[in-house]
Motif scaffolding. Structure first.
Motif, PDB file in Angstrom:
ATOM      1  N   PHE A   1       0.845  -1.188   0.000  1.00 21.87           N
ATOM      2  CA  PHE A   1       0.000   0.000   0.000  1.00 21.87           C
ATOM      3  C   PHE A   1       0.879   1.236   0.000  1.00 21.87           C
TER       4      PHE A   1
ATOM      5  N   GLU B   1     -10.986   5.964   5.250  1.00 22.44           N
ATOM      6  CA  GLU B   1     -11.674   4.778   5.766  1.00 22.44           C
ATOM      7  C   GLU B   1     -11.557   3.579   4.824  1.00 22.44           C
ATOM      8  N   THR B   2     -11.633   3.809   3.529  1.00 23.27           N
ATOM      9  CA  THR B   2     -11.516   2.717   2.565  1.00 23.27           C
ATOM     10  C   THR B   2     -10.150   2.046   2.665  1.00 23.27           C
ATOM     11  N   MET B   3      -9.112   2.847   2.828  1.00 19.74           N
ATOM     12  CA  MET B   3      -7.765   2.290   2.944  1.00 19.74           C
ATOM     13  C   MET B   3      -7.647   1.437   4.205  1.00 19.74           C
TER      14      MET B   3
ATOM     15  N   GLU C   1      -5.464  -9.770   7.166  1.00 19.92           N
ATOM     16  CA  GLU C   1      -6.112 -11.069   7.367  1.00 19.92           C
ATOM     17  C   GLU C   1      -5.517 -12.114   6.425  1.00 19.92           C
TER      18      GLU C   1
ATOM     19  N   HIS D   1      -9.976  -0.304   5.626  1.00 19.50           N
ATOM     20  CA  HIS D   1     -10.642  -1.584   5.359  1.00 19.50           C
ATOM     21  C   HIS D   1      -9.786  -2.471   4.465  1.00 19.50           C
ATOM     22  N   GLU D   2      -9.141  -1.889   3.458  1.00 14.70           N
ATOM     23  CA  GLU D   2      -8.283  -2.666   2.562  1.00 14.70           C
ATOM     24  C   GLU D   2      -7.054  -3.206   3.305  1.00 14.70           C
ATOM     25  N   VAL D   3      -6.473  -2.392   4.174  1.00 14.29           N
ATOM     26  CA  VAL D   3      -5.325  -2.825   4.968  1.00 14.29           C
ATOM     27  C   VAL D   3      -5.739  -3.963   5.890  1.00 14.29           C
ATOM     28  N   ASN D   4      -6.920  -3.856   6.477  1.00 19.54           N
ATOM     29  CA  ASN D   4      -7.413  -4.909   7.365  1.00 19.54           C
ATOM     30  C   ASN D   4      -7.579  -6.224   6.598  1.00 19.54           C
ATOM     31  N   ALA D   5      -8.115  -6.161   5.380  1.00 19.61           N
ATOM     32  CA  ALA D   5      -8.277  -7.369   4.557  1.00 19.61           C
ATOM     33  C   ALA D   5      -6.917  -7.961   4.195  1.00 19.61           C
ATOM     34  N   ALA D   6      -5.943  -7.104   3.882  1.00 23.26           N
ATOM     35  CA  ALA D   6      -4.598  -7.580   3.542  1.00 23.26           C
ATOM     36  C   ALA D   6      -3.928  -8.223   4.756  1.00 23.26           C
TER      37      ALA D   6
ATOM     38  N   THR E   1      -7.397  -1.166  12.497  1.00 23.36           N
ATOM     39  CA  THR E   1      -7.410  -2.558  12.054  1.00 23.36           C
ATOM     40  C   THR E   1      -7.236  -3.552  13.199  1.00 23.36           C
TER      41      THR E   1
END
Length: 98
Positions: free
Chosen positions: A21, A30-32, A41, A34-39, A69
């Motif tokens: 990232f 906020e979108t970032m 995981e 969520h994306e960092v949290n998914a990455a 996150t």
């Protein structure tokens, strides 16, 4: 909370990783998060790079991402943040005992 021994282990593990990232002039949103949290995981250990044109402070951005996150900041070096979060589904990294 990670111990110093665990942080050093994760720093060695993250050494060869490329940042997945980049935070630019749009900053942290906020979108970032969520994306960092998914990455996190999927991978457990990630690097994030802050570009020169960002107005974000590197340490502050690391703290905000960690809080958003549920991850832990392993290291902030230069303009790079290393985050770790134990995965529920894809456990890959075995931390040394405390």
């Amino acid at each position: 909370m990670l111990t110093n021994k665990q942080k050093r282990f994760l720093q060695r593990e993250a050494h060869h990783l490329k940042p997945i990232f980049q935070i630019g002039k749009s900053g942290l949103h906020e979108t970032m998060v969520h994306e960092v949290n998914a990455a996190l995981e999927a991978r457990e250990l990630i690097k994030i790079n802050l570009l020169q044109n960002t107005m974000e402070d590197v340490r502050e951005a690391g703290i905000q991402l960690a809080e958003g996150t549920g991850a832990e900041v392993v290291q902030v070096i230069g303009s790079t943040i290393i985050l770790y979060k134990e995965s529920n589904e894809n456990k890959k990294i075995e931390l040394p005992k405390k």
